[in-house]
Design a protein around this motif. Structure first.
Motif, PDB file in Angstrom:
ATOM      1  N   GLU A 191       0.822  -1.208   0.000  1.00 56.65           N
ATOM      2  CA  GLU A 191       0.000   0.000   0.000  1.00 56.65           C
ATOM      3  C   GLU A 191       0.858   1.261   0.000  1.00 56.65           C
ATOM      4  O   GLU A 191       0.509   2.254  -0.649  1.00 56.65           O
ATOM      5  CB  GLU A 191      -0.923   0.001   1.211  1.00 56.65           C
ATOM      6  N   SER A 192       1.989   1.213   0.696  1.00 55.69           N
ATOM      7  CA  SER A 192       2.881   2.377   0.749  1.00 55.69           C
ATOM      8  C   SER A 192       3.891   2.380  -0.392  1.00 55.69           C
ATOM      9  O   SER A 192       4.742   3.270  -0.469  1.00 55.69           O
ATOM     10  CB  SER A 192       3.624   2.411   2.089  1.00 55.69           C
ATOM     11  N   LYS A 193       3.806   1.340  -1.252  1.00 59.82           N
ATOM     12  CA  LYS A 193       4.704   1.214  -2.410  1.00 59.82           C
ATOM     13  C   LYS A 193       6.174   1.268  -1.994  1.00 59.82           C
ATOM     14  O   LYS A 193       6.986   2.028  -2.542  1.00 59.82           O
ATOM     15  CB  LYS A 193       4.388   2.275  -3.464  1.00 59.82           C
ATOM     16  N   ASN A 194       6.515   0.434  -1.036  1.00 63.62           N
ATOM     17  CA  ASN A 194       7.862   0.388  -0.474  1.00 63.62           C
ATOM     18  C   ASN A 194       8.467  -0.998  -0.726  1.00 63.62           C
ATOM     19  O   ASN A 194       8.285  -1.914   0.081  1.00 63.62           O
ATOM     20  CB  ASN A 194       7.798   0.674   1.030  1.00 63.62           C
ATOM     21  N   PRO A 195       9.198  -1.172  -1.841  1.00 65.92           N
ATOM     22  CA  PRO A 195       9.756  -2.487  -2.171  1.00 65.92           C
ATOM     23  C   PRO A 195      10.708  -3.032  -1.100  1.00 65.92           C
ATOM     24  O   PRO A 195      10.706  -4.245  -0.841  1.00 65.92           O
ATOM     25  CB  PRO A 195      10.508  -2.235  -3.488  1.00 65.92           C
ATOM     26  N   ALA A 196      11.509  -2.179  -0.487  1.00 63.53           N
ATOM     27  CA  ALA A 196      12.456  -2.649   0.539  1.00 63.53           C
ATOM     28  C   ALA A 196      11.705  -3.229   1.732  1.00 63.53           C
ATOM     29  O   ALA A 196      12.061  -4.302   2.245  1.00 63.53           O
ATOM     30  CB  ALA A 196      13.358  -1.496   0.986  1.00 63.53           C
ATOM     31  N   ALA A 197      10.656  -2.546   2.150  1.00 64.07           N
ATOM     32  CA  ALA A 197       9.846  -3.051   3.261  1.00 64.07           C
ATOM     33  C   ALA A 197       9.125  -4.331   2.858  1.00 64.07           C
ATOM     34  O   ALA A 197       8.961  -5.250   3.675  1.00 64.07           O
ATOM     35  CB  ALA A 197       8.840  -1.995   3.700  1.00 64.07           C
ATOM     36  N   GLY A 198       8.706  -4.395   1.596  1.00 63.86           N
ATOM     37  CA  GLY A 198       8.036  -5.594   1.102  1.00 63.86           C
ATOM     38  C   GLY A 198       8.944  -6.797   1.120  1.00 63.86           C
ATOM     39  O   GLY A 198       8.542  -7.895   1.533  1.00 63.86           O
ATOM     40  N   ARG A 199      10.176  -6.605   0.672  1.00 61.50           N
ATOM     41  CA  ARG A 199      11.144  -7.706   0.671  1.00 61.50           C
ATOM     42  C   ARG A 199      11.400  -8.181   2.098  1.00 61.50           C
ATOM     43  O   ARG A 199      11.426  -9.395   2.369  1.00 61.50           O
ATOM     44  CB  ARG A 199      12.463  -7.264   0.024  1.00 61.50           C
ATOM     45  N   LYS A 200      11.568  -7.247   3.007  1.00 64.01           N
ATOM     46  CA  LYS A 200      11.851  -7.594   4.396  1.00 64.01           C
ATOM     47  C   LYS A 200      10.677  -8.352   5.017  1.00 64.01           C
ATOM     48  O   LYS A 200      10.866  -9.375   5.699  1.00 64.01           O
ATOM     49  CB  LYS A 200      12.138  -6.324   5.204  1.00 64.01           C
ATOM     50  N   ALA A 201       9.461  -7.861   4.778  1.00 60.72           N
ATOM     51  CA  ALA A 201       8.280  -8.512   5.340  1.00 60.72           C
ATOM     52  C   ALA A 201       8.070  -9.901   4.745  1.00 60.72           C
ATOM     53  O   ALA A 201       7.700 -10.842   5.463  1.00 60.72           O
ATOM     54  CB  ALA A 201       7.048  -7.639   5.099  1.00 60.72           C
ATOM     55  N   MET A 202       8.319 -10.045   3.432  1.00 59.74           N
ATOM     56  CA  MET A 202       8.134 -11.344   2.794  1.00 59.74           C
ATOM     57  C   MET A 202       9.213 -12.332   3.235  1.00 59.74           C
ATOM     58  O   MET A 202       8.928 -13.519   3.466  1.00 59.74           O
ATOM     59  CB  MET A 202       8.131 -11.199   1.278  1.00 59.74           C
ATOM     60  N   GLU A 203      10.452 -11.875   3.342  1.00 56.18           N
ATOM     61  CA  GLU A 203      11.528 -12.748   3.812  1.00 56.18           C
ATOM     62  C   GLU A 203      11.206 -13.298   5.198  1.00 56.18           C
ATOM     63  O   GLU A 203      11.389 -14.494   5.467  1.00 56.18           O
ATOM     64  CB  GLU A 203      12.857 -11.981   3.851  1.00 56.18           C
ATOM     65  N   TYR A 204      10.703 -12.420   6.070  1.00 59.88           N
ATOM     66  CA  TYR A 204      10.360 -12.847   7.427  1.00 59.88           C
ATOM     67  C   TYR A 204       9.205 -13.844   7.385  1.00 59.88           C
ATOM     68  O   TYR A 204       9.232 -14.884   8.079  1.00 59.88           O
ATOM     69  CB  TYR A 204       9.980 -11.650   8.279  1.00 59.88           C
ATOM     70  N   HIS A 205       8.188 -13.570   6.586  1.00 60.07           N
ATOM     71  CA  HIS A 205       7.029 -14.446   6.493  1.00 60.07           C
ATOM     72  C   HIS A 205       7.427 -15.829   5.962  1.00 60.07           C
ATOM     73  O   HIS A 205       6.985 -16.863   6.493  1.00 60.07           O
ATOM     74  CB  HIS A 205       5.983 -13.825   5.564  1.00 60.07           C
ATOM     75  N   MET A 206       8.280 -15.865   4.947  1.00 57.68           N
ATOM     76  CA  MET A 206       8.710 -17.145   4.396  1.00 57.68           C
ATOM     77  C   MET A 206       9.572 -17.916   5.400  1.00 57.68           C
ATOM     78  O   MET A 206       9.446 -19.141   5.545  1.00 57.68           O
ATOM     79  CB  MET A 206       9.512 -16.910   3.102  1.00 57.68           C
ATOM     80  N   GLU A 207      10.425 -17.206   6.111  1.00 53.75           N
ATOM     81  CA  GLU A 207      11.268 -17.843   7.122  1.00 53.75           C
ATOM     82  C   GLU A 207      10.413 -18.465   8.225  1.00 53.75           C
ATOM     83  O   GLU A 207      10.631 -19.614   8.626  1.00 53.75           O
ATOM     84  CB  GLU A 207      12.219 -16.799   7.713  1.00 53.75           C
ATOM     85  N   GLN A 208       9.436 -17.720   8.692  1.00 54.16           N
ATOM     86  CA  GLN A 208       8.561 -18.215   9.752  1.00 54.16           C
ATOM     87  C   GLN A 208       7.659 -19.338   9.253  1.00 54.16           C
ATOM     88  O   GLN A 208       7.371 -20.292   9.984  1.00 54.16           O
ATOM     89  CB  GLN A 208       7.715 -17.068  10.315  1.00 54.16           C
ATOM     90  N   SER A 209       7.208 -19.237   8.007  1.00 56.09           N
ATOM     91  CA  SER A 209       6.375 -20.294   7.435  1.00 56.09           C
ATOM     92  C   SER A 209       7.136 -21.614   7.383  1.00 56.09           C
ATOM     93  O   SER A 209       6.583 -22.674   7.696  1.00 56.09           O
ATOM     94  CB  SER A 209       5.921 -19.905   6.020  1.00 56.09           C
ATOM     95  N   LYS A 210       8.388 -21.537   6.986  1.00 55.24           N
ATOM     96  CA  LYS A 210       9.198 -22.754   6.933  1.00 55.24           C
ATOM     97  C   LYS A 210       9.408 -23.327   8.332  1.00 55.24           C
ATOM     98  O   LYS A 210       9.283 -24.551   8.535  1.00 55.24           O
ATOM     99  CB  LYS A 210      10.551 -22.469   6.277  1.00 55.24           C
ATOM    100  N   LEU A 211       9.701 -22.483   9.294  1.00 49.53           N
ATOM    101  CA  LEU A 211       9.899 -22.966  10.659  1.00 49.53           C
ATOM    102  C   LEU A 211       8.629 -23.630  11.192  1.00 49.53           C
ATOM    103  O   LEU A 211       8.689 -24.681  11.833  1.00 49.53           O
ATOM    104  CB  LEU A 211      10.296 -21.800  11.582  1.00 49.53           C
TER     105      LEU A 211
END
Length: 218
Positions: A191-211
């Motif tokens: 929504e804020s059009k922030n790719p850096a924040a998007g990458r960080k949030a997705m990396e965290y989500h994928m890491e936690q999903s795998k765990l």
């Protein structure tokens, strides 16, 4: 946006392929078990032609192996296969969120917002099935938002494999709230059009999903 495709509009061979794929991934057909046309025809009430086509597709997927003079055998995903799939999916999801943020239309963002709102509604009701359904839809909207057909196909395949291969799980009281917050963080970046924040949030989500997933194998 449709959450589930209408299987009645799909060719019989495509329906059978999807059913067999899900049953192999879920373990209904155990690793190294033999699949015969006769058994599959009877179990799914189909003729031999769609069975042969489905077998060809499953062999291309690496989910069955045709052994000369012996027949078709299931090659199920191992724990390592699942772990590797998560790592590959993470790489593509992170790239997808960056492209989606740059390419999504206002309608795409509205659809994503509505999906998050549904996730929140069903989280409050404790409806795990509905939350997981909208979870999948959330990611599908992002895939479409990349406007890239190959990444859509690749991630949709990974999502299907990981969904159907999930072991039985007992969800804790905080589980739904946790995944909701992870998806909200991703949406906020979109929504804020922030790719850096998007990458960080997705990396965290994928890491936690795998765990969360891999902990169920121990």
């Amino acid at each position: 946006m449709d959450v589930i495709s209408d299987k009645s509009t799909q060719p019989l061979s495509a329906n059978l392929y999807a059913d067999l794929q899900a049953d192999i991934l879920s373990g209904e057909f155990p690793d190294n078990s033999k699949l015969t046309e006769q058994v599959i025809c009877k179990k799914y009430n189909v003729s031999r032609t769609p069975v042969r086509e489905a077998f060809r597709q499953l062999e291309a997927d690496g989910l069955i192996e045709n052994v000369p003079n012996r027949g078709a055998y299931v090659t199920a995903l191992s724990k390592r296969d699942i772990s590797d799939l998560f790592d590959l999916r993470s790489l593509f999801e992170v790239q997808a969120i960056e492209w989606a943020i740059k390419r999504m239309t206002s309608d795409d963002i509205d659809a994503l917002r509505e999906t998050v709102e549904f996730m929140e509604f069903y989280t409050l009701r404790g409806d795990i099935e509905k939350v997981l359904m909208f979870n999948s839809q959330f990611h599908s909207i992002l895939y479409q938002g990349t406007k890239d057909r190959m990444i859509q196909k690749t991630l949709s395949t990974y999502q299907t494999y990981l969904k159907h291969s999930a072991p039985a799980k007992t969800y804790t009281g905080d589980y739904l709230k946790i995944i909701l917050e992870e998806h909200k963080a991703i949406f906020d970046a979109v929504e804020s059009k922030n790719p850096a924040a998007g990458r960080k949030a997705m990396e965290y989500h994928m890491e936690q999903s795998k765990l969360r997933r891999m902990s169920n194998y121990f």
